[in-house]
Design a protein around this motif. Structure first.
Motif, PDB file in Angstrom:
ATOM      1  N   SER A  14      -1.645   0.588  -6.581  1.00 49.91           N
ATOM      2  CA  SER A  14      -1.535  -0.840  -6.858  1.00 49.91           C
ATOM      3  C   SER A  14      -0.183  -1.351  -6.373  1.00 49.91           C
ATOM      4  N   GLY A  15      -0.113  -2.655  -6.191  1.00 53.72           N
ATOM      5  CA  GLY A  15       1.159  -3.275  -5.858  1.00 53.72           C
ATOM      6  C   GLY A  15       1.456  -3.456  -4.389  1.00 53.72           C
ATOM      7  N   PHE A  16       0.504  -3.119  -3.535  1.00 53.10           N
ATOM      8  CA  PHE A  16       0.686  -3.331  -2.103  1.00 53.10           C
ATOM      9  C   PHE A  16      -0.691  -3.477  -1.451  1.00 53.10           C
ATOM     10  N   THR A  17      -0.702  -3.886  -0.191  1.00 51.05           N
ATOM     11  CA  THR A  17      -1.950  -4.090   0.534  1.00 51.05           C
ATOM     12  C   THR A  17      -2.485  -2.725   0.949  1.00 51.05           C
ATOM     13  N   PHE A  18      -3.281  -2.154   0.084  1.00 52.10           N
ATOM     14  CA  PHE A  18      -3.678  -0.749   0.174  1.00 52.10           C
ATOM     15  C   PHE A  18      -4.280  -0.394   1.531  1.00 52.10           C
ATOM     16  N   SER A  19      -5.202  -1.200   2.001  1.00 49.90           N
ATOM     17  CA  SER A  19      -5.941  -0.841   3.218  1.00 49.90           C
ATOM     18  C   SER A  19      -5.078  -0.897   4.481  1.00 49.90           C
ATOM     19  N   SER A  20      -3.883  -1.429   4.363  1.00 48.37           N
ATOM     20  CA  SER A  20      -3.007  -1.564   5.533  1.00 48.37           C
ATOM     21  C   SER A  20      -2.178  -0.319   5.807  1.00 48.37           C
ATOM     22  N   TYR A  21      -2.221   0.640   4.895  1.00 45.26           N
ATOM     23  CA  TYR A  21      -1.307   1.774   5.006  1.00 45.26           C
ATOM     24  C   TYR A  21      -2.012   3.115   4.941  1.00 45.26           C
ATOM     25  N   GLY A  75      -7.707   2.636   7.521  1.00 45.55           N
ATOM     26  CA  GLY A  75      -9.140   2.391   7.557  1.00 45.55           C
ATOM     27  C   GLY A  75      -9.977   3.592   7.178  1.00 45.55           C
ATOM     28  N   GLY A  76      -9.318   4.741   7.081  1.00 42.08           N
ATOM     29  CA  GLY A  76     -10.004   5.950   6.662  1.00 42.08           C
ATOM     30  C   GLY A  76     -10.667   6.731   7.778  1.00 42.08           C
ATOM     31  N   GLN A 107       4.155   5.423   2.692  1.00 40.44           N
ATOM     32  CA  GLN A 107       5.367   4.961   3.360  1.00 40.44           C
ATOM     33  C   GLN A 107       5.100   3.590   3.960  1.00 40.44           C
ATOM     34  N   ARG A 108       5.881   2.628   3.549  1.00 38.86           N
ATOM     35  CA  ARG A 108       5.769   1.268   4.067  1.00 38.86           C
ATOM     36  C   ARG A 108       7.100   0.921   4.714  1.00 38.86           C
ATOM     37  N   GLY A 109       7.150   1.036   6.039  1.00 38.43           N
ATOM     38  CA  GLY A 109       8.422   0.854   6.727  1.00 38.43           C
ATOM     39  C   GLY A 109       9.395   1.939   6.305  1.00 38.43           C
TER      40      GLY A 109
END
Length: 115
Positions: free
Chosen positions: A24-31, A53-54, A98-100
């Motif tokens: 939770s707390g971030f745009t899950f499908s983007s990472y 995207g899996g 990892q986001r950035g």
């Protein structure tokens, strides 16, 4: 960001477990999402990764053919199916994103393989 693992436990050699990670707390499908593990006295190691995207997955050589990573973007969940467990799989398993430059970790779930 919150990552919450579950599903660990004590299992006999040859057994199976399914680990889950609720995000939770971030745009899950983007990472991409990752599972790491850390055994006592050893460094944390990456065991499996899955794209946003899996469709793309990667595994450490030590777990190929036994571990399967998957995700459900609608539920914001990532899973690690662990089969044919060995004593050397004993470790704390962590969910990671990892986001950035930002790395986020769950609290971990203990997997113990012992007869």
């Amino acid at each position: 960001v919150q990552l919450v693992e579950s599903g660990g436990g004590l299992v006999q050699p040859g057994g199976s477990l399914r680990l889950s990670c609720a995000a939770s707390g971030f745009t899950f499908s983007s990472y991409a999402m990752n599972w790491y593990r850390q055994a006592p006295g050893k460094e944390r190691e990456l065991v499996a990764s899955i794209s946003g995207g899996g469709r793309s997955t990667n595994y450490a050589d030590s777990v190929k053919g036994r571990f399967t990573i998957s995700r459900d973007n609608a539920k914001r969940m990532v899973y690690l199916q662990i089969n044919s467990l060995k004593p050397e799989d004993t470790a704390v398993y962590y969910c990671h994103v990892q986001r950035g430059l930002q790395n986020d970790w769950g609290q971990g779930t203990q997997v113990t393989v012992s007869s």
